[in-house]
Scaffold this active site. Structure first.
Site, PDB file in Angstrom:
ATOM      1  N   CYS A 116       0.816  -1.231   0.000  1.00 59.30           N
ATOM      2  CA  CYS A 116       0.000   0.000   0.000  1.00 59.30           C
ATOM      3  C   CYS A 116       0.841   1.269   0.000  1.00 59.30           C
ATOM      4  CB  CYS A 116      -0.934   0.027   1.202  1.00 59.30           C
ATOM      5  SG  CYS A 116      -2.273  -1.150   1.068  1.00 59.30           S
ATOM      6  N   HIS A 256      -3.328   7.522   3.823  1.00 53.52           N
ATOM      7  CA  HIS A 256      -3.748   6.256   3.221  1.00 53.52           C
ATOM      8  C   HIS A 256      -5.097   5.872   3.828  1.00 53.52           C
ATOM      9  CE1 HIS A 256      -3.717   2.394   1.471  1.00 53.52           C
ATOM     10  NE2 HIS A 256      -3.478   1.729   2.579  1.00 53.52           N
ATOM     11  N   ASN A 286     -10.513   0.894   0.873  1.00 55.80           N
ATOM     12  CA  ASN A 286      -9.061   0.991   0.711  1.00 55.80           C
ATOM     13  C   ASN A 286      -8.698   0.569  -0.715  1.00 55.80           C
ATOM     14  OD1 ASN A 286      -6.301   0.696   0.707  1.00 55.80           O
ATOM     15  ND2 ASN A 286      -6.190  -0.521   2.584  1.00 55.80           N
TER      16      ASN A 286
HETATM   17  C1  LIG Z   1      -9.522  -5.795   9.856  1.00 55.71           C
HETATM   18  C2  LIG Z   1     -10.088  -4.922  10.969  1.00 55.71           C
HETATM   19  C3  LIG Z   1     -11.151  -3.967  10.408  1.00 55.71           C
HETATM   20  C4  LIG Z   1     -10.773  -5.835  11.992  1.00 55.71           C
HETATM   21  O1  LIG Z   1     -11.262  -5.038  13.049  1.00 55.71           O
HETATM   22  P1  LIG Z   1     -10.950  -5.440  14.555  1.00 55.71           P
HETATM   23  O2  LIG Z   1     -11.620  -4.425  15.394  1.00 55.71           O
HETATM   24  O3  LIG Z   1      -9.449  -5.570  14.704  1.00 55.71           O
HETATM   25  O4  LIG Z   1     -11.656  -6.819  14.681  1.00 55.71           O
HETATM   26  P2  LIG Z   1     -11.047  -8.234  15.097  1.00 55.71           P
HETATM   27  O5  LIG Z   1     -10.182  -8.784  14.019  1.00 55.71           O
HETATM   28  O6  LIG Z   1     -10.470  -8.116  16.468  1.00 55.71           O
HETATM   29  O7  LIG Z   1     -12.353  -9.096  15.191  1.00 55.71           O
HETATM   30  C5  LIG Z   1     -13.351  -8.847  16.178  1.00 55.71           C
HETATM   31  C6  LIG Z   1     -14.507  -9.767  15.939  1.00 55.71           C
HETATM   32  O8  LIG Z   1     -15.221  -9.355  14.756  1.00 55.71           O
HETATM   33  C7  LIG Z   1     -15.353 -10.455  13.850  1.00 55.71           C
HETATM   34  N1  LIG Z   1     -15.331  -9.952  12.486  1.00 55.71           N
HETATM   35  C8  LIG Z   1     -14.278  -9.791  11.655  1.00 55.71           C
HETATM   36  N2  LIG Z   1     -14.700  -9.284  10.478  1.00 55.71           N
HETATM   37  C9  LIG Z   1     -16.030  -9.110  10.589  1.00 55.71           C
HETATM   38  C10 LIG Z   1     -17.010  -8.630   9.719  1.00 55.71           C
HETATM   39  N3  LIG Z   1     -16.732  -8.183   8.477  1.00 55.71           N
HETATM   40  N4  LIG Z   1     -18.290  -8.577  10.149  1.00 55.71           N
HETATM   41  C11 LIG Z   1     -18.629  -8.997  11.390  1.00 55.71           C
HETATM   42  N5  LIG Z   1     -17.722  -9.477  12.269  1.00 55.71           N
HETATM   43  C12 LIG Z   1     -16.454  -9.528  11.859  1.00 55.71           C
HETATM   44  C13 LIG Z   1     -14.177 -11.349  14.171  1.00 55.71           C
HETATM   45  O9  LIG Z   1     -14.438 -12.664  13.759  1.00 55.71           O
HETATM   46  C14 LIG Z   1     -14.095 -11.231  15.681  1.00 55.71           C
HETATM   47  O10 LIG Z   1     -15.072 -12.058  16.233  1.00 55.71           O
HETATM   48  P3  LIG Z   1     -14.781 -12.838  17.619  1.00 55.71           P
HETATM   49  O11 LIG Z   1     -14.548 -11.751  18.647  1.00 55.71           O
HETATM   50  O12 LIG Z   1     -16.018 -13.616  17.827  1.00 55.71           O
HETATM   51  O13 LIG Z   1     -13.561 -13.665  17.362  1.00 55.71           O
HETATM   52  C15 LIG Z   1      -8.978  -4.109  11.686  1.00 55.71           C
HETATM   53  O14 LIG Z   1      -8.157  -4.980  12.423  1.00 55.71           O
HETATM   54  C16 LIG Z   1      -8.125  -3.339  10.730  1.00 55.71           C
HETATM   55  O15 LIG Z   1      -8.576  -2.396  10.098  1.00 55.71           O
HETATM   56  N6  LIG Z   1      -6.830  -3.702  10.633  1.00 55.71           N
HETATM   57  C17 LIG Z   1      -5.910  -3.016   9.759  1.00 55.71           C
HETATM   58  C18 LIG Z   1      -6.113  -3.536   8.370  1.00 55.71           C
HETATM   59  C19 LIG Z   1      -5.482  -2.660   7.339  1.00 55.71           C
HETATM   60  O16 LIG Z   1      -5.319  -1.489   7.530  1.00 55.71           O
HETATM   61  N7  LIG Z   1      -5.139  -3.273   6.218  1.00 55.71           N
HETATM   62  C20 LIG Z   1      -4.611  -2.586   5.100  1.00 55.71           C
HETATM   63  C21 LIG Z   1      -3.153  -2.464   5.181  1.00 55.71           C
HETATM   64  S1  LIG Z   1      -2.600  -1.368   3.949  1.00 55.71           S
END
Ligand SMILES: CC(C)(COP(=O)(O)OP(=O)(O)OC[C@H]1O[C@@H](n2cnc3c(N)ncnc32)[C@H](O)[C@@H]1OP(=O)(O)O)[C@@H](O)C(=O)NCCC(=O)NCCS
Length: 332
Positions: A116, A256, A286
Site C-alpha cells: 500500500c 492512506h 481501501n
Molecule cells: C480488519 C479490521 C477492520 C478488523 O477489526 P478489529 O476491530 O481488529 O476486529 P477483530 O479482528 O479483532 O475481530 C473482532 C470480531 O469481529 C469479527 N469480524 C471480523 N470481520 C467481521 C465482519 N466483516 N463482520 C462482522 N464481524 C467480523 C471477528 O471474527 C471477531 O469475532 P470474535 O470476537 O467472535 O472472534 C482491523 O483490524 C483493521 O482495520 N486492521 C488493519 C487492516 C489494514 O489497515 N489493512 C490494510 C493495510 S494497507
C-alpha cells in the site's frame, strides 16, 4: 539559484462504476453494515467488472484524464511509474501496458511494489529524475484491482478493499513549490502479518494452492492495525518536526485510506481538525495504491498554490512513509 524541485502539476483519477455496498456484502457473508462502518468507516467500495479487465484499464483512464486536463501530448511524457500490488500480469510491467494503451510512445516505464506504500515510494523515486534534470514530465499512477485477490468468503479482509486508480504529473519547479521532503521506511519482518501466500517464485500456482485459497490477501488484522496506528502517526509527526511545521501550518493531510480509526489517530497526533483531513474511505474503501492520488483528484479544486500538504501511508512489508509537499498550482 533556486534549486529545482519536482512539483505535481496535474492530477487524474478513475473509479469503476459498480458500487459494492455493505448491504450487498451482508447477502454474501456473515457481516453487518453496522459492524463494517463502526470498525472501518466504510459504506461502499467500487469494483471493476468485466472479463479481461485489469489494473491497466483503470490506470489508463486516470492517465488520460490527467493528460486531457493538463493539455499535453501523450508523447511529451518521458517516464511512467506504475505503483501497484495487483499488476495485470507477473510480467511484463503494468507500466509498459499502460504506456502502450494510452499512447505514451516516447516514455519508458516500470512498476514499483511496496504494497500500500508503493505510490509514496514511486513518487519519491520519480522526483529524483526531475531534481537531477534527467526528465521534465513524469507520470506516477497508483492503481489496484484489489477485487482480483480478495476472497469474498473472508469477512475480515474482503470488506476493506476496493478498486481504483489515480495519477499525478511531475514537472520541474523553481519557485519553492513541489515535493519538499520525504521519509520512507520498511521492515520486512512484518511480512508475516500481511501477504499473498502463493503465486510467487517461492510457491508457484498449483491445483493445491488454488484449492487452499492461497492466492488471496492473507491478513492478521489486529497486528496490522497496531503497526499502522503507531507508524503512520510517528512518521507524520517526524516529517512535521524536521520541517518545523505545526498543525496550524498544514492545509491538508492526505492519509492512506485503510481504516477511519487509523486516519483519526494520525490526525490527532498531528493536531489537525477533521476539516483538514482528506477522507474518501466511506465511498471507495481501501483502494491500496489508488488512495493518495484519488484523494488529490477529488480535492484538487480546494487546493491552493503554496498549501502545505502531508501525504502519509503504510502497507504490507511492512512499509510506511510520509511526504511534505508545497502545492504548486491553483485550479482555474
Ligand atoms: C480488519 C479490521 C477492520 C478488523 O477489526 P478489529 O476491530 O481488529 O476486529 P477483530 O479482528 O479483532 O475481530 C473482532 C470480531 O469481529 C469479527 N469480524 C471480523 N470481520 C467481521 C465482519 N466483516 N463482520 C462482522 N464481524 C467480523 C471477528 O471474527 C471477531 O469475532 P470474535 O470476537 O467472535 O472472534 C482491523 O483490524 C483493521 O482495520 N486492521 C488493519 C487492516 C489494514 O489497515 N489493512 C490494510 C493495510 S494497507
Amino acid at each position: 539559484m533556486q534549486k529545482t524541485q519536482a512539483a505535481i502539476t496535474a492530477v487524474g483519477g478513475y473509479v469503476p462504476e459498480y458500487i459494492l455496498t455493505n448491504a450487498e456484502l451482508e447477502t454474501m457473508m456473515d457481516t453487518t453494515d453496522e459492524w463494517i462502518q463502526t470498525r472501518t468507516g466504510i459504506k461502499e467500495r467500487r469494483i471493476l467488472k468485466g472479463e479481461g479487465k485489469g489494473s491497466s484499464d483503470m490506470a489508463v483512464k486516470a492517465v488520460e484524464n490527467l493528460i486531457a486536463k493538463r493539455g499535453i501530448d501523450p508523447k511529451e511524457v518521458e517516464l511512467l511509474i506504475c505503483a501497484t500490488t495487483t499488476p495485470d500480469m507477473q510480467f511484463p510491467a503494468t507500466a509498459n501496458i499502460i504506456c502502450d494503451k494510452a499512447g505514451l510512445t516516447s516514455a519508458w516505464g516500470y512498476d514499483v511494489n511496496a504494497a500500500c506504500c508503493s505510490f509514496l515510494y514511486a513518487l519519491t523515486t520519480a522526483s529524483q529524475f526531475i531534481e537531477n534534470g534527467k526528465h521534465k514530465k513524469i507520470i506516477v499512477v497508483g492503481v489496484d484491482k484489489m477485487s482480483s485477490i480478495l476472497n469474498y468468503e473472508d469477512r475480515a479482509t474482503s470488506i476493506i478493499f476496493g478498486d481504483g486508480a489515480g495519477a499525478v504529473l511531475l514537472e520541474p519547479s523553481t519557485d519553492s513549490n513541489g515535493i519538499v521532503d520525504t521519509i520512507l521506511r520498511s521492515d520486512g519482518s512484518g511480512r508475516v502479518h500481511l501477504h499473498q501466500k502463493a503465486g510467487g517464485s517461492v510457491k508457484p500456482a498449483s491445483i493445491e494452492t488454488v484449492m487452499n485459497k492461497e492466492h488471496y490477501v492473507y491478513q492478521e488484522g489486529q497486528a496490522v492495525f497496531k503497526f499502522a496506528v503507531k507508524n503512520m502517526a510517528d512518521v507524520s509527526a517526524e516529517i512535521m518536526e524536521r520541517n518545523n511545521l505545526t498543525g496550524d501550518d498544514i492545509a491538508w493531510l492526505v492519509p492512506h485510506q485503510a481504516n477511519k480509526r487509523i486516519i483519526n489517530a494520525t490526525a490527532d497526533r498531528m493536531n489537525l481538525p477533521p476539516e483538514k483531513v482528506m477522507m474518501n474511505i466511506e465511498r471507495f474503501g481501501n483502494t491500496t495504491n489508488g488512495t493518495l492520488p484519488l484523494c488529490l483528484w477529488e480535492w484538487e479544486q480546494r487546493l491552493h498554490k503554496g498549501d502545505n500538504i502531508i501525504l502519509a501511508a503504510f502497507g504490507g512489508g511492512f512499509t510506511w512513509g510520509a511526504a511534505y509537499i508545497k502545492w504548486a498550482y491553483d485550479t482555474k
